[in-house]
Design an enzyme around this catalytic site. Structure first.
Site, PDB file in Angstrom:
ATOM      1  N   TYR A 120      -4.946  -2.361 -10.794  1.00  0.00           N
ATOM      2  CA  TYR A 120      -4.366  -2.831 -12.060  1.00  0.00           C
ATOM      3  C   TYR A 120      -5.385  -2.919 -13.199  1.00  0.00           C
ATOM      4  O   TYR A 120      -5.079  -3.453 -14.247  1.00  0.00           O
ATOM      5  CB  TYR A 120      -3.696  -4.200 -11.873  1.00  0.00           C
ATOM      6  CG  TYR A 120      -2.371  -4.105 -11.140  1.00  0.00           C
ATOM      7  CD1 TYR A 120      -1.172  -4.156 -11.829  1.00  0.00           C
ATOM      8  CD2 TYR A 120      -2.338  -3.941  -9.772  1.00  0.00           C
ATOM      9  CE1 TYR A 120       0.038  -4.060 -11.161  1.00  0.00           C
ATOM     10  CE2 TYR A 120      -1.129  -3.831  -9.091  1.00  0.00           C
ATOM     11  CZ  TYR A 120       0.055  -3.900  -9.798  1.00  0.00           C
ATOM     12  OH  TYR A 120       1.244  -3.798  -9.127  1.00  0.00           O
ATOM     13  N   ASP A 199       0.641  -1.862   5.533  1.00  0.00           N
ATOM     14  CA  ASP A 199       1.855  -1.076   5.816  1.00  0.00           C
ATOM     15  C   ASP A 199       2.580  -1.624   7.045  1.00  0.00           C
ATOM     16  O   ASP A 199       3.791  -1.837   7.030  1.00  0.00           O
ATOM     17  CB  ASP A 199       1.525   0.417   5.966  1.00  0.00           C
ATOM     18  CG  ASP A 199       0.327   0.683   6.854  1.00  0.00           C
ATOM     19  OD1 ASP A 199      -0.402  -0.275   7.197  1.00  0.00           O
ATOM     20  OD2 ASP A 199       0.096   1.856   7.217  1.00  0.00           O
ATOM     21  N   ASP A 223       1.931  -7.507  -4.923  1.00  0.00           N
ATOM     22  CA  ASP A 223       3.080  -7.226  -5.779  1.00  0.00           C
ATOM     23  C   ASP A 223       4.235  -6.691  -4.926  1.00  0.00           C
ATOM     24  O   ASP A 223       5.377  -7.165  -4.998  1.00  0.00           O
ATOM     25  CB  ASP A 223       2.651  -6.190  -6.831  1.00  0.00           C
ATOM     26  CG  ASP A 223       3.588  -6.158  -8.009  1.00  0.00           C
ATOM     27  OD1 ASP A 223       4.483  -7.016  -8.085  1.00  0.00           O
ATOM     28  OD2 ASP A 223       3.429  -5.262  -8.856  1.00  0.00           O
ATOM     29  N   ASP A 227       7.817  -8.703  -3.425  1.00  0.00           N
ATOM     30  CA  ASP A 227       9.152  -8.202  -3.794  1.00  0.00           C
ATOM     31  C   ASP A 227       9.977  -7.916  -2.536  1.00  0.00           C
ATOM     32  O   ASP A 227      11.187  -8.161  -2.496  1.00  0.00           O
ATOM     33  CB  ASP A 227       9.040  -6.911  -4.623  1.00  0.00           C
ATOM     34  CG  ASP A 227       9.027  -7.211  -6.121  1.00  0.00           C
ATOM     35  OD1 ASP A 227       8.572  -8.311  -6.493  1.00  0.00           O
ATOM     36  OD2 ASP A 227       9.456  -6.353  -6.910  1.00  0.00           O
TER      37      ASP A 227
END
Ligand code: ATP
Length: 326
Positions: A120, A199, A223, A227
């Protein structure tokens, strides 16, 4: 003591859920001074700048910020705002609430996401046509800061399970440093922990969310995994978050501006009100924070609810009910 709170509703349903959270805070007997600022798509269209200087100053000078949502300009608004308040930790609790149709009602996980670096940092380039690069930045200082915050958060909030998420088998240098630093922090605290490849963790979170408590993550992984966890507990309308720095903090729902329902007055204000509860915790108003959370839980369980949760109530109805339960 008065706490100055910058209120930045932004775009879409941010305009609807942010006043709801302010109303709830106003219903408590605490001396808050709310100062409103503009940011987002509409301001960009009007002034050419999605985050005007006055709003930057407002957030920098306030004791904390409540932020709603930004649409297309989200990256130009929330990334600088997080940096203005000096936040290094993004705290994202994902909890299933009674009465909400959750895929995995046993979920009670707090993601502690590194908030300053990783992918980011925006260091991207097109080295030649059709070839682009992105630089992923991981530093020992930021990794240490987030790991310390995560392990301390777990201890203070009675979470037994701490997991360090990483992908050090592929990103050997960057996540190697992240993992090594976080493990050193655990050793200093004599704290128990697990490590998980991010993962594989995505799959395990869906299969067995109750194996997890606090998950310490690099930026992008935090992030995405938070979610994913939102999906386990009944959708984005329920997840609050805090962006915490050493002297300042910003509180925002995990959801965005929801243009599909904006302006209809039916946005679920729970995530924003729960973000306000995190603001109360931040200032040490633990009892008031718990009161707000309990009131939201009561309303989620007994209604009224907004259409995303199967009801037909408006944002205002739900807000009034939460204040009633306070
Ligand atoms: P943005 O571009 O601002 O991120 P988006 O629509 O891509 O907007 P979200 O705003 O997070 O992303 O919304 C995703 C979906 O979840 C949408 O269908 C939206 O209506 C729904 N949603 C998000 N937040 C809420 C909320 N508070 N109440 C009800 N529905 C919500």
């Amino acid at each position: 003591m008065t706490h100055e709170i910058a209120v930045i509703p932004g775009d879409g349903i941010g305009q609807e859920v942010t006043p709801a959270a302010v109303e709830v805070l106003e219903a408590l007997d605490i001396d808050f001074d709310f100062v409103e600022g503009d940011a987002g798509d509409a301001v960009k269209e009007a002034t050419g700048d999605a985050l005007p200087e006055e709003t930057r100053e407002l957030a920098a000078d306030a004791d904390a910020t409540l932020f709603g949502a930004a649409g297309e300009t989200a990256a130009d608004v929330i990334l600088p705002l997080r940096s203005i308040v000096g936040s290094f930790a993004n705290v994202r609790p994902a909890r299933a609430y009674p009465g909400v149709d959750a895929v995995k009602p046993e979920t009670d996980i707090v993601f502690i996401r590194e908030n300053t670096e990783g992918v980011y940092t925006g260091i991207e380039s097109e080295i030649t046509e059709g070839v682009t690069t992105l630089t992923r930045v991981v530093t020992e200082d930021a990794s240490r800061e987030i790991a310390e915050y995560g392990f301390d958060y777990a201890r203070q909030n009675d979470f037994e399970d701490v997991t360090i998420a990483h992908k050090a088998n592929v990103m050997r240098q960057t996540d190697g440093l992240f993992l090594e630093t976080a493990e050193a922090v655990a050793a200093e605290r004599d704290a128990e922990y697990d490590t998980a490849l991010m993962d594989a963790l995505a799959m395990h979170l869906i299969m067995n969310p109750d194996d997890y408590g606090v998950v310490i993550c690099p930026n992008l992984a935090g992030d995405m995994l938070s979610d994913l966890a939102a999906g386990l507990v009944g959708g984005l309308g329920l997840l609050p978050s805090a962006n915490v720095g050493p002297d300042n903090a910003l509180f925002e729902p995990v959801h965005g501006s929801a243009p599909d329902i904006a302006g209809e007055g039916v946005a679920n204000p729970s995530a924003m009100i729960l973000s306000a509860a995190m603001l109360l915790d931040h200032f040490g108003y633990d009892e008031e924070g718990d009161r707000v959370r309990t009131a939201v839980e009561d309303v989620l369980e007994n209604g009224p609810t907004t259409p995303d949760l199967g009801g037909d109530a408006s944002t205002e109805d739900v807000t009034a009910a939460v204040i009633d339960h306070l």
